[in-house]
Design an enzyme around this catalytic site. Structure first.
Site, PDB file in Angstrom:
ATOM      1  CG  PHE A  13      48.302  34.443  44.096  1.00  0.00           C
ATOM      2  CD1 PHE A  13      47.979  35.799  44.099  1.00  0.00           C
ATOM      3  CD2 PHE A  13      47.547  33.579  43.284  1.00  0.00           C
ATOM      4  CE1 PHE A  13      46.923  36.285  43.320  1.00  0.00           C
ATOM      5  CE2 PHE A  13      46.504  34.060  42.514  1.00  0.00           C
ATOM      6  CZ  PHE A  13      46.173  35.406  42.543  1.00  0.00           C
ATOM      7  CG  LEU A  37      58.833  31.806  54.425  1.00  0.00           C
ATOM      8  CD1 LEU A  37      59.846  32.712  55.135  1.00  0.00           C
ATOM      9  CD2 LEU A  37      57.758  32.670  53.757  1.00  0.00           C
ATOM     10  CB  ALA A  81      50.372  25.406  53.005  1.00  0.00           C
ATOM     11  CB  THR A 123      42.085  23.542  42.497  1.00  0.00           C
ATOM     12  OG1 THR A 123      42.009  23.871  41.114  1.00  0.00           O
ATOM     13  CG2 THR A 123      42.595  22.105  42.601  1.00  0.00           C
ATOM     14  CD  GLU A 125      44.235  22.886  37.744  1.00  0.00           C
ATOM     15  OE1 GLU A 125      44.989  21.916  37.687  1.00  0.00           O
ATOM     16  OE2 GLU A 125      44.606  24.050  37.560  1.00  0.00           O
ATOM     17  CE1 TYR A 150      47.829  22.360  42.867  1.00  0.00           C
ATOM     18  CE2 TYR A 150      46.468  22.490  40.888  1.00  0.00           C
ATOM     19  CZ  TYR A 150      46.737  22.886  42.193  1.00  0.00           C
ATOM     20  OH  TYR A 150      45.914  23.798  42.805  1.00  0.00           O
ATOM     21  CB  SER A 151      44.535  18.320  39.332  1.00  0.00           C
ATOM     22  OG  SER A 151      44.885  17.466  38.276  1.00  0.00           O
ATOM     23  CE  LYS A 154      44.719  21.901  46.480  1.00  0.00           C
ATOM     24  NZ  LYS A 154      45.177  22.603  47.715  1.00  0.00           N
ATOM     25  CE  LYS A 189      50.753  28.679  39.807  1.00  0.00           C
ATOM     26  NZ  LYS A 189      51.196  29.091  41.080  1.00  0.00           N
ATOM     27  NE  ARG A 193      56.732  32.080  30.832  1.00  0.00           N
ATOM     28  CZ  ARG A 193      56.911  31.145  29.918  1.00  0.00           C
ATOM     29  NH1 ARG A 193      55.927  30.313  29.609  1.00  0.00           N
ATOM     30  NH2 ARG A 193      58.071  31.013  29.310  1.00  0.00           N
ATOM     31  N   GLY A 275      49.106  16.600  28.871  1.00  0.00           N
ATOM     32  CA  GLY A 275      47.868  16.363  29.639  1.00  0.00           C
ATOM     33  C   GLY A 275      47.030  17.613  29.861  1.00  0.00           C
ATOM     34  CG  HIS A 276      46.970  22.341  28.350  1.00  0.00           C
ATOM     35  ND1 HIS A 276      47.393  23.266  27.431  1.00  0.00           N
ATOM     36  CD2 HIS A 276      46.410  23.043  29.359  1.00  0.00           C
ATOM     37  CE1 HIS A 276      47.097  24.481  27.861  1.00  0.00           C
ATOM     38  NE2 HIS A 276      46.492  24.365  29.032  1.00  0.00           N
TER      39      HIS A 276
HETATM   40  P1  NAD Z   1      51.288  29.645  45.894  1.00  0.00           P
HETATM   41  O1  NAD Z   1      52.183  28.628  45.269  1.00  0.00           O
HETATM   42  O2  NAD Z   1      51.372  31.062  45.448  1.00  0.00           O
HETATM   43  O3  NAD Z   1      51.552  29.658  47.487  1.00  0.00           O
HETATM   44  C1  NAD Z   1      51.705  28.496  48.239  1.00  0.00           C
HETATM   45  C2  NAD Z   1      52.223  28.888  49.633  1.00  0.00           C
HETATM   46  O4  NAD Z   1      52.314  27.688  50.439  1.00  0.00           O
HETATM   47  C3  NAD Z   1      53.621  29.519  49.618  1.00  0.00           C
HETATM   48  O5  NAD Z   1      53.656  30.623  50.487  1.00  0.00           O
HETATM   49  C4  NAD Z   1      54.512  28.395  50.130  1.00  0.00           C
HETATM   50  O6  NAD Z   1      55.698  28.861  50.793  1.00  0.00           O
HETATM   51  C5  NAD Z   1      53.579  27.672  51.084  1.00  0.00           C
HETATM   52  N1  NAD Z   1      53.962  26.265  51.301  1.00  0.00           N
HETATM   53  C6  NAD Z   1      54.258  25.347  50.345  1.00  0.00           C
HETATM   54  N2  NAD Z   1      54.575  24.169  50.931  1.00  0.00           N
HETATM   55  C7  NAD Z   1      54.441  24.346  52.273  1.00  0.00           C
HETATM   56  C8  NAD Z   1      54.606  23.487  53.400  1.00  0.00           C
HETATM   57  N3  NAD Z   1      54.980  22.213  53.252  1.00  0.00           N
HETATM   58  N4  NAD Z   1      54.367  23.988  54.629  1.00  0.00           N
HETATM   59  C9  NAD Z   1      54.007  25.291  54.793  1.00  0.00           C
HETATM   60  N5  NAD Z   1      53.854  26.140  53.766  1.00  0.00           N
HETATM   61  C10 NAD Z   1      54.060  25.683  52.519  1.00  0.00           C
HETATM   62  O7  NAD Z   1      49.835  29.073  45.756  1.00  0.00           O
HETATM   63  P2  NAD Z   1      48.445  29.827  45.447  1.00  0.00           P
HETATM   64  O8  NAD Z   1      48.295  29.988  43.996  1.00  0.00           O
HETATM   65  O9  NAD Z   1      48.329  30.991  46.344  1.00  0.00           O
HETATM   66  O10 NAD Z   1      47.418  28.687  45.909  1.00  0.00           O
HETATM   67  C11 NAD Z   1      47.016  28.595  47.268  1.00  0.00           C
HETATM   68  C12 NAD Z   1      46.011  27.469  47.413  1.00  0.00           C
HETATM   69  O11 NAD Z   1      44.887  27.723  46.597  1.00  0.00           O
HETATM   70  C13 NAD Z   1      46.543  26.100  47.007  1.00  0.00           C
HETATM   71  O12 NAD Z   1      46.041  25.132  47.907  1.00  0.00           O
HETATM   72  C14 NAD Z   1      45.970  25.889  45.615  1.00  0.00           C
HETATM   73  O13 NAD Z   1      45.813  24.520  45.331  1.00  0.00           O
HETATM   74  C15 NAD Z   1      44.643  26.609  45.744  1.00  0.00           C
HETATM   75  N6  NAD Z   1      44.056  27.132  44.499  1.00  0.00           N
HETATM   76  C16 NAD Z   1      44.792  27.960  43.694  1.00  0.00           C
HETATM   77  C17 NAD Z   1      44.207  28.520  42.565  1.00  0.00           C
HETATM   78  C18 NAD Z   1      44.969  29.478  41.661  1.00  0.00           C
HETATM   79  O14 NAD Z   1      44.412  29.951  40.678  1.00  0.00           O
HETATM   80  N7  NAD Z   1      46.227  29.828  41.958  1.00  0.00           N
HETATM   81  C19 NAD Z   1      42.871  28.212  42.260  1.00  0.00           C
HETATM   82  C20 NAD Z   1      42.154  27.357  43.097  1.00  0.00           C
HETATM   83  C21 NAD Z   1      42.763  26.836  44.223  1.00  0.00           C
HETATM   84  O1  TDX Z   2      53.238  30.537  29.799  1.00  0.00           O
HETATM   85  C1  TDX Z   2      52.123  29.994  29.832  1.00  0.00           C
HETATM   86  N1  TDX Z   2      51.383  29.896  28.684  1.00  0.00           N
HETATM   87  C2  TDX Z   2      50.156  29.315  28.656  1.00  0.00           C
HETATM   88  O2  TDX Z   2      49.529  29.249  27.593  1.00  0.00           O
HETATM   89  C3  TDX Z   2      51.563  29.461  31.065  1.00  0.00           C
HETATM   90  C4  TDX Z   2      52.349  29.546  32.343  1.00  0.00           C
HETATM   91  C5  TDX Z   2      50.293  28.891  31.009  1.00  0.00           C
HETATM   92  N2  TDX Z   2      49.622  28.811  29.856  1.00  0.00           N
HETATM   93  C6  TDX Z   2      48.248  28.268  29.856  1.00  0.00           C
HETATM   94  C7  TDX Z   2      48.063  26.949  30.594  1.00  0.00           C
HETATM   95  C8  TDX Z   2      46.643  27.080  31.112  1.00  0.00           C
HETATM   96  O3  TDX Z   2      45.716  26.688  30.109  1.00  0.00           O
HETATM   97  O4  TDX Z   2      47.455  29.209  30.573  1.00  0.00           O
HETATM   98  C9  TDX Z   2      46.459  28.565  31.383  1.00  0.00           C
HETATM   99  C10 TDX Z   2      46.662  28.950  32.847  1.00  0.00           C
HETATM  100  O5  TDX Z   2      47.872  28.359  33.273  1.00  0.00           O
HETATM  101  P1  TDX Z   2      48.375  28.456  34.803  1.00  0.00           P
HETATM  102  O6  TDX Z   2      48.491  29.883  35.192  1.00  0.00           O
HETATM  103  O7  TDX Z   2      49.583  27.591  34.941  1.00  0.00           O
HETATM  104  O8  TDX Z   2      47.117  27.884  35.604  1.00  0.00           O
HETATM  105  P2  TDX Z   2      46.360  26.461  35.589  1.00  0.00           P
HETATM  106  O9  TDX Z   2      47.248  25.367  35.134  1.00  0.00           O
HETATM  107  O10 TDX Z   2      45.051  26.668  34.911  1.00  0.00           O
HETATM  108  O11 TDX Z   2      46.137  26.255  37.191  1.00  0.00           O
HETATM  109  C11 TDX Z   2      45.778  27.395  38.029  1.00  0.00           C
HETATM  110  O12 TDX Z   2      44.408  27.362  38.351  1.00  0.00           O
HETATM  111  C12 TDX Z   2      43.952  26.335  39.179  1.00  0.00           C
HETATM  112  C13 TDX Z   2      46.602  27.388  39.322  1.00  0.00           C
HETATM  113  O13 TDX Z   2      47.985  27.403  39.003  1.00  0.00           O
HETATM  114  C14 TDX Z   2      46.269  26.200  40.170  1.00  0.00           C
HETATM  115  O14 TDX Z   2      46.960  26.274  41.430  1.00  0.00           O
HETATM  116  C15 TDX Z   2      44.780  26.204  40.442  1.00  0.00           C
HETATM  117  O15 TDX Z   2      44.427  25.029  41.125  1.00  0.00           O
END
Ligand code: NAD
Ligand code: TDX
Length: 334
Positions: A13, A37, A81, A123, A125, A150-151, A154, A189, A193, A275-276
């Protein structure tokens, strides 16, 4: 200025949004995407970008020999990644340990061997959570206090980066960003979702009491901040990235329902996440004052409308994953 960079996780993403940003905004930069991938990585996320600007290497960041082949000749690695979903980390922590901790270790060792700059994406988190009524927000000085598998992985990866910077002189920076939203986010997410549930005629699912607060930022603003840190940030420093976007989950869900023409109560309360974390909130003063960054997407309703439109227009992209994603949640009462 880096001209030849590796982006790990560039088919996920946030990584793919960063690759689009670099291709659009920085015409002199070539990007090598290194991505395993996994279920979360989709090569379509970067399909259509010019072949002379972006190359995809399918591989694992844990593979030291592969890193020795591709890292030399690059100026910098931007490391996205990761295994990124809290709920998955509760079901099975092991890939989180492998990719997030060992993978970051292998990248650090490769940066050390080949003297390449690293920017590590992390993150908010890692700081744990805040009470709803706490006036405080996270800063670069907040102690680490992660809650989930997860956190905690990280947080571990951040610690490794700091140690390798201090002990071995690896030229590294770290950023800790808040919750991202926008196109190409996996439908496991929260926001995608619920949008795709409504499109499929499934009622959205809200955990716990719906009062948990997340600090939302558009992924494009995250990309701009990462570029600023990569090019202007001080080596060895950490920068927090956030856009003052605190909202509780029920407010976000009601906004989605309203914008998609649904009644305000057309959702199900489901089992809470163990643990939310209650609340995340970022103070991004350092990034703003030191590097002059500011978010552009400050109107959440507008960003949400664009995101809803993207999922409506790109059903082929998410539809294949929908059934299995919902089956996994259903098995957990969510
Ligand atoms: P994502 O799950 O959408 O994408 C992760 C990508 O990493 C995928 O393309 C996957 O194929 C690749 N990957 C996973 N394991 C791998 C490996 N061993 N080698 C090579 N590639 C691998 O994740 P995202 O939501 O885009 O998050 C990206 C980064 O940003 C992460 O480090 C996450 O901790 C951080 N982050 C995310 C959020 C959020 O809101 N989603 C917020 C803050 C930080
Ligand atoms: O179906 C749902 N219903 C719901 O209430 C889902 C999937 C989540 N939730 C709640 C849980 C969280 O309070 O919504 C909030 C957001 O949930 P997520 O999208 O799973 O994100 P969160 O757990 O906050 O973590 C995200 O932000 C920080 C990213 O997934 C992480 O990669 C990033 O580090």
């Amino acid at each position: 200025m880096p001209t030849n960079i590796i982006v790990t996780g560039g088919c996920g993403f946030i990584g793919s949004n960063f690759v689009h940003h670099v291709v659009n905004e920085h015409p002199d930069v070539h990007v090598t995407v290194l991505d395993k991938l996994t279920y979360a990585g989709n090569p379509d996320n970067i399909a259509g970008l010019p072949a002379d600007r972006v190359e995809l290497v399918v591989g694992d960041i844990c593979d030291a020999e592969l890193l020795d082949r591709i890292v030399p000749g690059h100026d910098a690695i931007v490391h996205y990644a990761a295994e990124s979903h809290n709920d998955n980390s509760i079901n099975d922590p092991s890939p989180f340990l492998k990719t997030n901790v060992e993978g970051t270790y292998q990248l650090l060792e490769a940066c050390r061997r080949h003297d390449v700059r690293l920017h590590h994406i992390s993150t908010d988190e890692v700081y744990g959570d805040l009470a709803l009524d706490d006036p405080a927000r996270f800063t670069e000085e907040t102690p680490y206090h992660p809650s989930s598998p997860y956190s905690s992985t990280k947080a571990s990866s951040d610690m490794l980066v700091r140690a390798w910077a201090r002990t071995f002189g690896v030229r590294a920076t770290i950023s800790n960003c808040s919750n991202n939203y926008g196109p190409y986010q996996h439908i496991e997410k929260f926001i995608p979702r619920q949008i795709t549930n409504i499109i499929c005629g499934i009622r959205p699912k809200l955990y716990g009491d719906g009062k948990n607060v997340r600090d939302w930022i558009h992924t494009e603003d995250h990309s701009r901040a990462v570029w600023d840190i990569l090019t202007k940030g001080r080596v060895g420093e950490t920068y927090l990235i956030g856009a003052d976007g605190e909202l509780d989950n029920i407010t976000v869900l009601r906004a989605i329902l309203e914008r998609m023409g649904q009644p305000a109560d057309a959702f199900d309360w489901v089992r809470d996440r163990p643990g939310h974390d209650r609340r995340y909130a970022i103070d991004s003063t350092k990034l703003r004052t030191e590097l002059g960054w500011q978010p552009i997407h400050t109107d959440f309703a507008e960003g949400l409308d664009q995101t809803i439109a993207w999922y409506r227009d790109n059903e082929d992209w998410w539809r294949p994953a929908k059934e299995a994603t919902e089956a996994k949640y259903a098995a957990k009462g969510q």
